[in-house]
Every structure is written in structure tokens, then in C-alpha cells.
Design a protein around this motif. Sequence first.
Motif, PDB file in Angstrom:
ATOM      1  N   GLY A  86       9.161  69.667  51.945  1.00  0.00           N
ATOM      2  CA  GLY A  86      10.466  70.111  52.408  1.00  0.00           C
ATOM      3  C   GLY A  86      10.545  71.527  52.919  1.00  0.00           C
ATOM      4  N   LEU A  87       9.444  72.236  53.003  1.00  0.00           N
ATOM      5  CA  LEU A  87       9.460  73.606  53.497  1.00  0.00           C
ATOM      6  C   LEU A  87       9.575  73.628  55.024  1.00  0.00           C
ATOM      7  N   PRO A  88      10.131  74.702  55.596  1.00  0.00           N
ATOM      8  CA  PRO A  88      10.126  74.850  57.056  1.00  0.00           C
ATOM      9  C   PRO A  88       8.691  74.813  57.589  1.00  0.00           C
ATOM     10  N   LYS A  89       8.514  74.326  58.809  1.00  0.00           N
ATOM     11  CA  LYS A  89       7.179  74.094  59.349  1.00  0.00           C
ATOM     12  C   LYS A  89       6.272  75.329  59.334  1.00  0.00           C
ATOM     13  N   PRO A  90       6.730  76.488  59.804  1.00  0.00           N
ATOM     14  CA  PRO A  90       5.826  77.648  59.788  1.00  0.00           C
ATOM     15  C   PRO A  90       5.386  78.035  58.378  1.00  0.00           C
ATOM     16  N   ILE A  91       6.306  77.922  57.418  1.00  0.00           N
ATOM     17  CA  ILE A  91       5.958  78.253  56.038  1.00  0.00           C
ATOM     18  C   ILE A  91       5.003  77.203  55.477  1.00  0.00           C
ATOM     19  N   PHE A  92       5.291  75.940  55.775  1.00  0.00           N
ATOM     20  CA  PHE A  92       4.463  74.845  55.282  1.00  0.00           C
ATOM     21  C   PHE A  92       3.005  74.999  55.719  1.00  0.00           C
ATOM     22  N   ILE A  93       2.775  75.218  56.998  1.00  0.00           N
ATOM     23  CA  ILE A  93       1.401  75.221  57.503  1.00  0.00           C
ATOM     24  C   ILE A  93       0.622  76.437  57.010  1.00  0.00           C
ATOM     25  N   ASN A  94       1.300  77.579  56.901  1.00  0.00           N
ATOM     26  CA  ASN A  94       0.590  78.775  56.426  1.00  0.00           C
ATOM     27  C   ASN A  94       0.361  78.742  54.921  1.00  0.00           C
ATOM     28  N   LEU A  95       1.302  78.159  54.173  1.00  0.00           N
ATOM     29  CA  LEU A  95       1.066  77.994  52.738  1.00  0.00           C
ATOM     30  C   LEU A  95      -0.013  76.951  52.484  1.00  0.00           C
ATOM     31  N   THR A  96      -0.118  75.970  53.371  1.00  0.00           N
ATOM     32  CA  THR A  96      -1.198  74.989  53.261  1.00  0.00           C
ATOM     33  C   THR A  96      -2.551  75.682  53.383  1.00  0.00           C
ATOM     34  N   MET A  97      -2.645  76.590  54.348  1.00  0.00           N
ATOM     35  CA  MET A  97      -3.890  77.346  54.512  1.00  0.00           C
ATOM     36  C   MET A  97      -4.183  78.184  53.269  1.00  0.00           C
ATOM     37  N   LEU A  98      -3.174  78.874  52.741  1.00  0.00           N
ATOM     38  CA  LEU A  98      -3.380  79.702  51.549  1.00  0.00           C
ATOM     39  C   LEU A  98      -3.726  78.842  50.337  1.00  0.00           C
ATOM     40  N   PHE A  99      -3.150  77.645  50.274  1.00  0.00           N
ATOM     41  CA  PHE A  99      -3.498  76.726  49.196  1.00  0.00           C
ATOM     42  C   PHE A  99      -4.974  76.338  49.271  1.00  0.00           C
ATOM     43  N   GLU A 100      -5.462  76.101  50.490  1.00  0.00           N
ATOM     44  CA  GLU A 100      -6.877  75.770  50.659  1.00  0.00           C
ATOM     45  C   GLU A 100      -7.765  76.957  50.277  1.00  0.00           C
ATOM     46  N   VAL A 101      -7.258  78.170  50.461  1.00  0.00           N
ATOM     47  CA  VAL A 101      -7.997  79.361  50.013  1.00  0.00           C
ATOM     48  C   VAL A 101      -8.214  79.296  48.500  1.00  0.00           C
ATOM     49  N   VAL A 102      -7.142  78.978  47.775  1.00  0.00           N
ATOM     50  CA  VAL A 102      -7.214  78.913  46.313  1.00  0.00           C
ATOM     51  C   VAL A 102      -8.122  77.770  45.867  1.00  0.00           C
ATOM     52  N   MET A 103      -7.925  76.597  46.455  1.00  0.00           N
ATOM     53  CA  MET A 103      -8.730  75.440  46.061  1.00  0.00           C
ATOM     54  C   MET A 103     -10.184  75.610  46.476  1.00  0.00           C
ATOM     55  N   GLY A 104     -10.400  76.333  47.583  1.00  0.00           N
ATOM     56  CA  GLY A 104     -11.764  76.586  48.032  1.00  0.00           C
ATOM     57  C   GLY A 104     -12.543  77.419  47.037  1.00  0.00           C
ATOM     58  N   PHE A 105     -11.831  78.224  46.254  1.00  0.00           N
ATOM     59  CA  PHE A 105     -12.486  79.000  45.194  1.00  0.00           C
ATOM     60  C   PHE A 105     -13.035  78.075  44.115  1.00  0.00           C
ATOM     61  N   LEU A 109       6.133  64.381  56.526  1.00  0.00           N
ATOM     62  CA  LEU A 109       7.466  64.652  55.983  1.00  0.00           C
ATOM     63  C   LEU A 109       8.101  65.882  56.614  1.00  0.00           C
ATOM     64  N   VAL A 110       7.269  66.840  57.060  1.00  0.00           N
ATOM     65  CA  VAL A 110       7.815  68.066  57.651  1.00  0.00           C
ATOM     66  C   VAL A 110       7.569  68.124  59.160  1.00  0.00           C
ATOM     67  N   ASP A 111       7.111  66.996  59.723  1.00  0.00           N
ATOM     68  CA  ASP A 111       6.894  66.879  61.171  1.00  0.00           C
ATOM     69  C   ASP A 111       5.871  67.898  61.679  1.00  0.00           C
ATOM     70  N   VAL A 112       4.759  67.993  60.970  1.00  0.00           N
ATOM     71  CA  VAL A 112       3.621  68.820  61.388  1.00  0.00           C
ATOM     72  C   VAL A 112       2.446  67.887  61.628  1.00  0.00           C
ATOM     73  N   SER A 113       1.715  68.097  62.702  1.00  0.00           N
ATOM     74  CA  SER A 113       0.602  67.199  63.024  1.00  0.00           C
ATOM     75  C   SER A 113      -0.486  67.268  61.957  1.00  0.00           C
ATOM     76  N   THR A 114      -1.061  66.121  61.657  1.00  0.00           N
ATOM     77  CA  THR A 114      -2.167  66.072  60.702  1.00  0.00           C
ATOM     78  C   THR A 114      -3.345  66.901  61.204  1.00  0.00           C
ATOM     79  N   GLN A 115      -3.519  66.937  62.525  1.00  0.00           N
ATOM     80  CA  GLN A 115      -4.591  67.725  63.119  1.00  0.00           C
ATOM     81  C   GLN A 115      -4.490  69.194  62.711  1.00  0.00           C
ATOM     82  N   LEU A 116      -3.264  69.711  62.700  1.00  0.00           N
ATOM     83  CA  LEU A 116      -3.063  71.123  62.345  1.00  0.00           C
ATOM     84  C   LEU A 116      -3.315  71.343  60.855  1.00  0.00           C
TER      85      LEU A 116
END
Length: 468
Positions: free
Chosen positions: A357-376, A398-405
Motif C-alpha cells: 500500500g505504499l506510494p510507488k516511489p517509496i515502495f520501489i526504493n524501500l524494496t531496494m533497501l530491504f534487499e540491502v538488509v536481506m543481502g547481508f 498491488l501498487v502498480d509497479v512492474s515486476t521487472q523494476l
Amino acid sequence: MEIKYETTKKKKLTIPHTYTIIFMLIVLMAALTWVVPSGQFDTTEINGRNVVVAGTYKLVESNPQGISNIFIAPILGFVESADIIGFVLLIGGSFAIVNKTGAIQAGIGAVIRKLNGRDMLIIPISMLLFGLAGSVLGMAEELIPFYMIFVPMMCSLGYDAITGMAIIFLGSEVGFMASTTNPFTVGIAQALADVAPGSGLEYRSLIFIVLITISSLFVMKYARKVKSHPETSIIYDEFRDINQDFSSGFTSVGNLDTKKNIVLLIFGIGISIIIWGILSQEWGIANIAMVFTAIGVLGGIAGGIKQEDICDTFVAGMIDVVSAAFVIGLARGIVIIAQDGRIIDTLLNSAAMMLQGLPKPIFINLTMLFEVVMGFLIPSGSGLAALTIPILAPLSDLVDVSTQLVITAYHLGKGVISLVMPTSGVLLAALTIAKVPYSKWIKFVTPLVIVIAVCIMVFLTIGLYIGY
């Protein structure tokens, strides 16, 4: 009456030894298993790989890790990392034999003489090649032998050990980060998310070009400064003897002769076989280690080294890299504690719930930061894809962001943490070979990491609005 003022010296902040840092992280991870609830996703097998099933998370019986688990984690880490530990030891021994022939030094000396003052070109050209190896083929551990060539070469040219290490490590890791066709990240992630193989290549290629250019300019700027003013080297004060150790082998480099040319021919043929094996036979590090061992033995014979000296040199070479092999197993203990404590899936599920349910720009950048944490917690790129992509891909709808991104956010986030994480076997091996303390590497690479992180966020945000 004269008043005397006492002056107090500022205490210099010192970062603990690498072994201490890793052990502290093991303890911290064990403490988390007492706080974070244990949970688990169901898994299914896809193409021989266990993949989590979205929507199946459930709480399970907790398994907090105690003192005995903390102290047994390193030996379990050695067991799980046996292949890469053996690889590092065999590579160290084989390269020691080749180095004893003097062929590598003579070959590098010939290259240096031909460059005739244009040695700065080594940095961008080599980083591009190593970057392509990481971006296209997903090579990382396979490049460990090259540290034994580039570090002494750059030291002999008047740079420092960090410069030699950075050429290979930053080149390959930034390439791995900005994966174009990397089968171990993009390939697996696209297959798991049911995205057309190879799609989105154009945008990922643009990201690769920008990030590898920034990284090359960063290393060149540092190298130029060190060569002009050696005292500015990050490792100058405490570790300037490192450069003398590495460059000493090049102070009296002999010319190439028949024996040395044959050794270099064997080395070149061996590297060609390895490239062929990776590209067409899907070779792993076991086969690569096999070829390098053959290079060492055959190179020693061709170089006229007696069999007793070949054996002694092989053992001495392994001793030189045993510290690198040790930290690889030790670091793996961090992941084992998290896995045995069953908290990784809980962290994944919590993050997925937060992202909904997050706005798209927040969603995609938090997804990247989440991968940073999990990558550890999950050093393996393919392992991280198998864990996170099946959960994150449905959220993108759910947030209308492409799976590719989302896939791009995954491998960019994984790449960012790989530049600094103490659980990375490749980083620890590179630091040990180059004799560079972890604290010095962090000081060197932090400005670049910040710039790359900002660029990644810009690329991900732009990707939302260009239909990527």
C-alpha cells in the motif's frame, strides 16, 4: 602564579579486527533470535532450487541460539563453505608456484614497459572487463586469482594495494550489481517471477554504463592522488610496508625467456579453458580450481622447478591465503545462526507487510533497501532471489509497479551491500590477499557507496515513469 592547563589527547577511533567484527555479528544475530519470533514459509522446488511460496508464512516453534550455538557456528560455517575455502587454498598454492617461476612478474614488467607512462589506462580498461565479467556472467569468486596479479602490479607502478584490489573488486561487484544478463541474479529472478528472459536489457545496460563509469573515475582519482602524494594513501601510515612487500618482487624483474614464455602460455591456455567451461559447460569453482591446480603443477615443471620445491611452494602459497579461507568460514557462521534461529522468513514477511500500500516511489526504493538488509543475511545472489522474489513480485501488482523494476531493485540492493558486507567471502578473501584491513576498506569505499546508492534511487524512480 602560572596556571598550567592539562591537555587531553583525542582518542583515535579504532575499528576492531575483522575476526572481532564477525564474532560480534554472530553474537548480535544470536541475540536477535531471542527477540524476533521464529517463522517459516512453505517452499517448493523449481528447476532444482527451493523457492518460498507467497502467502504461506506461519509462526513455528522458536529456536533461540545460545552460547553453544555461537561457538559452534564457525565450524558449521567451515563445513558449508568448504568448496570456496578449498578453492582459495588451491588457488593460493598454485599461484605461488607460478610466481616462483618469475613468469608473471616478467610478463607484467614487459607490459609496464610498453605502457610507457600510460599505466593509468589499466584502471578503466580492466574495470570495464571485470565489470562485464560480473554483469554478464556473474563472476565473483572466479576472479580471486587476479588479485594476486593486480595488487603487486599496481604497487610496482607507484600506486597502493587498495588501488589494485579496487580494480578487480569494484569492477566485478559493480558489474554484478548492475547485472545485464547475469544468470545467477537476473536470470533466476526473471524465471521465478515469470518475466520474459532477457527483457529489460536496455535499461539495465544503461545502469551498468553509468555505475561502472562512476566507479572507474573514483578509483582513478584516488590512484592519481596516491601516485603524486604517497602519504595520502589510506594505508600509508600504518601499512606502508604492504606496498614494499608487494612491489619488491618487481624491483629486479628479469626479461622473458623461453621457460617463462612457456609458463605464460600454459597460464593463458588455462584461463581460456576456464572461460570456455564457464560459458558452455556451466562450470563451478570445483572445475575452475582443478584447472588452476593444473596450471600450477605444469607451470612449475615448465619453469624448471624441482618437484620438492613445487610441493614446498604450494604449501607456502596456501599458508599465505589461509587467513582469507578462515574468515570465509567464520563469516558464514552469521548466516547459520539466523537460519537455525528461524528468523529470516519472519524478517521477510514483516518487510512484505510493511511495503503493501505504499506510494510507488517509496515502495520501489524501500524494496531496494530491504534487499540491502536481506543481502547481508543471504550472501548468495541466487539464494536471495529464491527467497525474496516470490514474495515481492506479487506485491508489485498491488501498487502498480512492474515486476521487472522489482527485479532490478533486488539485484541493485544486493550489489550495494556486497561492497561493504563483512559476510562476503569474496570481499574478505580480497582484503586478506591485498593485506588491507577491513576498516581501511570501509574508509576508502564509503564515499563511492553513497554516490552509487543515490544513483540507484534515481534510476529506480525514473524506471517508474518510463514504463520499465
